[in-house]
Design a protein around this motif. Structure first.
Motif, short mmCIF file in Angstrom:
data_model
loop_
_atom_site.label_atom_id
_atom_site.label_comp_id
_atom_site.label_asym_id
_atom_site.label_seq_id
_atom_site.Cartn_x
_atom_site.Cartn_y
_atom_site.Cartn_z
N PRO A 9 7.51 1.07 6.35
CA PRO A 9 7.61 0.47 5.01
C PRO A 9 8.19 1.43 3.97
CG PRO A 9 5.48 0.01 5.98
CD PRO A 9 6.12 1.04 6.84
N VAL A 10 7.90 2.73 4.12
CA VAL A 10 8.43 3.72 3.18
C VAL A 10 9.95 3.80 3.34
CG1 VAL A 10 8.29 6.10 2.39
CG2 VAL A 10 6.25 4.98 3.31
N LYS A 11 10.40 3.86 4.59
CA LYS A 11 11.85 3.90 4.84
C LYS A 11 12.52 2.63 4.32
CE LYS A 11 11.56 5.19 9.31
NZ LYS A 11 12.02 5.65 10.64
N GLU A 12 11.87 1.49 4.52
CA GLU A 12 12.45 0.23 4.05
C GLU A 12 12.60 0.23 2.53
OE1 GLU A 12 11.58 -4.59 3.88
OE2 GLU A 12 10.08 -3.26 4.75
N ALA A 13 11.57 0.70 1.83
CA ALA A 13 11.63 0.74 0.36
C ALA A 13 12.76 1.64 -0.11
CB ALA A 13 10.29 1.22 -0.20
N ILE A 14 12.92 2.80 0.53
CA ILE A 14 13.99 3.73 0.16
C ILE A 14 15.35 3.09 0.39
CG2 ILE A 14 15.09 5.91 0.84
CD1 ILE A 14 12.17 6.91 1.48
N GLU A 15 15.52 2.42 1.52
CA GLU A 15 16.80 1.79 1.84
C GLU A 15 17.11 0.62 0.91
OE1 GLU A 15 16.11 0.75 5.89
OE2 GLU A 15 16.29 2.82 6.62
N GLY A 33 12.47 8.96 -5.17
CA GLY A 33 11.21 9.36 -4.58
C GLY A 33 10.47 8.16 -4.04
N ALA A 34 9.47 8.41 -3.20
CA ALA A 34 8.65 7.34 -2.64
C ALA A 34 7.19 7.76 -2.66
CB ALA A 34 9.08 7.02 -1.21
N ALA A 35 6.32 6.78 -2.86
CA ALA A 35 4.87 7.01 -2.86
C ALA A 35 4.23 5.89 -2.07
CB ALA A 35 4.34 7.03 -4.29
N TRP A 36 3.14 6.19 -1.40
CA TRP A 36 2.50 5.17 -0.58
C TRP A 36 1.00 5.44 -0.45
CZ3 TRP A 36 5.85 8.88 1.10
CH2 TRP A 36 5.36 9.82 2.02
N ALA A 37 0.28 4.40 -0.02
CA ALA A 37 -1.16 4.51 0.22
C ALA A 37 -1.54 3.52 1.31
CB ALA A 37 -1.96 4.23 -1.05
N PRO A 38 -2.59 3.86 2.09
CA PRO A 38 -2.93 3.02 3.25
C PRO A 38 -3.88 1.87 2.92
CG PRO A 38 -4.31 4.98 3.24
CD PRO A 38 -3.37 5.11 2.06
N GLY A 39 -3.82 0.86 3.78
CA GLY A 39 -4.89 -0.12 3.83
C GLY A 39 -6.06 0.46 4.60
N ARG A 40 -7.04 -0.39 4.91
CA ARG A 40 -8.21 0.13 5.61
C ARG A 40 -8.79 -0.94 6.52
NH1 ARG A 40 -11.21 -3.65 5.00
NH2 ARG A 40 -12.38 -4.23 3.15
N VAL A 41 -9.53 -0.48 7.51
CA VAL A 41 -10.46 -1.36 8.22
C VAL A 41 -11.86 -0.83 7.92
CG1 VAL A 41 -8.84 -2.02 10.02
CG2 VAL A 41 -10.34 -0.05 10.38
N ASN A 42 -12.81 -1.71 8.01
CA ASN A 42 -14.20 -1.31 7.77
C ASN A 42 -14.97 -1.53 9.06
OD1 ASN A 42 -16.38 -0.42 6.26
ND2 ASN A 42 -16.96 -2.48 5.62
N LEU A 43 -15.44 -0.46 9.66
CA LEU A 43 -16.15 -0.59 10.93
C LEU A 43 -17.41 -1.42 10.76
CD1 LEU A 43 -15.93 3.04 12.35
CD2 LEU A 43 -14.71 1.01 13.14
N ILE A 44 -18.18 -1.11 9.75
CA ILE A 44 -19.45 -1.81 9.50
C ILE A 44 -19.85 -1.53 8.06
CG2 ILE A 44 -20.99 0.08 10.22
CD1 ILE A 44 -21.51 -3.50 11.44
N GLY A 45 -20.59 -2.45 7.47
CA GLY A 45 -20.99 -2.30 6.07
C GLY A 45 -20.19 -3.24 5.19
N ALA A 67 9.41 2.90 -3.71
CA ALA A 67 10.52 3.85 -3.74
C ALA A 67 11.33 3.58 -4.99
CB ALA A 67 11.40 3.71 -2.49
N GLY A 68 11.61 4.64 -5.74
CA GLY A 68 12.33 4.42 -6.98
C GLY A 68 12.68 5.69 -7.72
N ASP A 130 11.85 2.39 -12.18
CA ASP A 130 12.30 1.26 -11.37
C ASP A 130 11.88 1.54 -9.94
OD1 ASP A 130 13.54 0.22 -13.60
OD2 ASP A 130 15.57 0.76 -12.98
N ALA A 131 11.37 0.53 -9.23
CA ALA A 131 10.94 0.76 -7.85
C ALA A 131 10.96 -0.52 -7.03
CB ALA A 131 9.54 1.37 -7.80
N VAL A 132 11.22 -0.35 -5.76
CA VAL A 132 11.05 -1.40 -4.76
C VAL A 132 9.67 -1.20 -4.13
CG1 VAL A 132 11.80 -2.19 -2.48
CG2 VAL A 132 13.48 -1.73 -4.26
N ILE A 133 8.94 -2.31 -3.95
CA ILE A 133 7.62 -2.27 -3.31
C ILE A 133 7.71 -2.97 -1.96
CG2 ILE A 133 5.18 -2.89 -3.48
CD1 ILE A 133 5.48 -3.07 -6.48
#
Length: 426
Positions: A9-15, A33-45, A67-68, A130-133
């Protein structure tokens, strides 16, 4: 950083950036430049976070990415590849102009606006960009696509404001949990959902091969080993999407608060010398023994809601002990129990989630499965021996559509790092 090592996804945004923003690079105030952050899974709780309890998530190798380039004014312009749409707002006038601007932009952009608003409230100076998400966190799938977007937004503001502030552990302007708290407020303001801090904290704190035990009251956390070369984390998407704010999420929260107050009152009436009871603020403070003693005096619906939360907190601590002992396979058994509680007591499951868990239960080598996220749709999380992943995929392909009329998608996820960025030379 070599762009070939970046996540897709980071490469796609840059392109994609030069296709949607055509100005000459010289007209911008920074290189690409590009910036990113992850999703998550929750094992329990699940649903324990807003009850002051414990959660056990891990960030995963699915991200939301920007990317922008930095602009020379206070305007933020965005292109979403998922929604195929532009959005624009101004940093000028925030936080006072938040409500007015919020109504003029699409829902996905409100999270980005919300993060800017909270950063400005924290006296941080921002610049327009300006940025592509882009992203590959399933939207509405229970893997926290909104939290990934919010945390990626915070990282993007740091990057495109020429590092006028920073996010991270060492000498950073904002610690990971300060960033998570800020993004949690942004989510609440953008969506109207009174969500807990689980999702944003998991995104901010992620580390490869680690799960995170987070105390949602004190915000203390520690890392636990989550690495077994013979076990995979398989996420199966029901294809059912839900709007938590229009679901019973806020209703569940109110029911938990009511149950807490009723049990606290009952303890104080029957045990006037119990000074600890005066400090009960959430279901997390009520022991299983106290609940057993007084649950009969609660309305049935509150018995169910409180019973689930109190038991779920205990399940988190059980899984922690198993991970500390290197027994990931044993932890799977507790996932089945968590799903039963979410289905029968908390009543936030749905037919499609239950069908996926039932299918998984019949596949040898599936160690445990449960619905994940707020509920009413989204994904299940499955702990699966590697040799059983294909059998699980085939069973879902064979039985899920005939039982639900829907298609499911299957992903294997790995515990991954938190937010990051890259800046290229012009």
């Amino acid at each position: 950083m070599d762009s070939t090592t970046l996540l897709p996804p980071v490469k796609e945004a840059i392109e994609q950036f030069p296709h949607h923003f055509h100005e000459d690079a010289a007209s911008y105030a920074s290189p690409l430049g590009a910036a990113w952050a992850p999703g998550r899974v929750n094992l329990i709780g699940e649903h324990t976070d807003y009850n002051g309890g414990y959660v056990l998530p891990l960030a995963v190798d699915r991200v939301s990415a920007f990317a922008g380039r930095t602009r020379n004014d206070q305007t933020v312009r965005l292109w979403s590849t998922h929604f195929n749409a532009y959005a624009q707002f101004s940093l000028a006038g925030l936080p006072e102009s938040f409500e007015e601007q919020r109504e003029k932009i699409p829902g996905w952009a409100r999270y980005v606006l919300g993060v800017a608003t909270e950063l400005i409230k924290a006296n941080i100076t921002l610049k327009g960009f300006d940025a592509v998400i882009t992203g590959d966190v399933p939207l509405g799938g229970g893997m926290s696509s909104s939290a990934a977007l919010e945390v990626a937004s915070a990282q993007a503001y740091a990057l495109f404001s020429n590092h006028s502030f920073s996010i991270g552990e060492d000498n950073a302007t904002l610690t990971p949990l300060e960033t998570a708290g800020l993004c949690q407020k942004a989510e609440q303001n953008a969506s109207g959902l009174m969500s807990g801090i689980l999702d944003q904290a998991a995104s901010c704190l992620g580390q490869p091969r680690k799960a995170i035990l987070l105390d949602c009251r004190s915000l203390e956390y520690r890392y636990l080993p989550f690495e077994d070369p013979g076990v995979s984390v398989v996420v199966i998407d029901t294809g059912v999407r839900r709007e938590l704010a229009s679901s019973a999420y806020n209703e569940r929260r109110k029911q938990c608060e009511e149950a807490t107050q009723r049990i606290r009152t009952l303890i104080l009436e029957n045990e006037p010398d119990n000074t600890e009871a005066r400090s009960i603020k959430a279901l997390r403070d009520i022991t299983p023994e106290q609940f057993e003693q007084y649950k009969g005096q609660l309305p049935q619906i509150l018995q169910q809601r409180a019973g689930y939360i109190i038991a779920e907190n205990e399940r988190v601590l059980q899984v922690v002990k198993l991970l500390e002992a290197g027994k990931i396979e044993e932890a799977g058994k507790i996932l089945w129990l968590g799903h039963a509680g979410l289905r029968d007591e908390y009543e936030v499951s749905c037919k499609e989630l239950d069908v996926l868990v039932d299918i998984a239960r019949d596949v040898p080598g599936v160690l445990g499965a449960r619905m994940m996220g707020g509920g009413f749709g989204g994904c299940t999380i499955n702990l699966v021996r590697n040799e059983a992943v294909d059998a699980l995929s085939q069973a879902v392909e064979r039985h899920y559509q005939e039982r639900t009329g829907r298609q499911a998608s299957i992903d294997i996820c790995r515990a991954a790092a938190g937010p990051s960025y890259v800046l290229f030379e012009n």
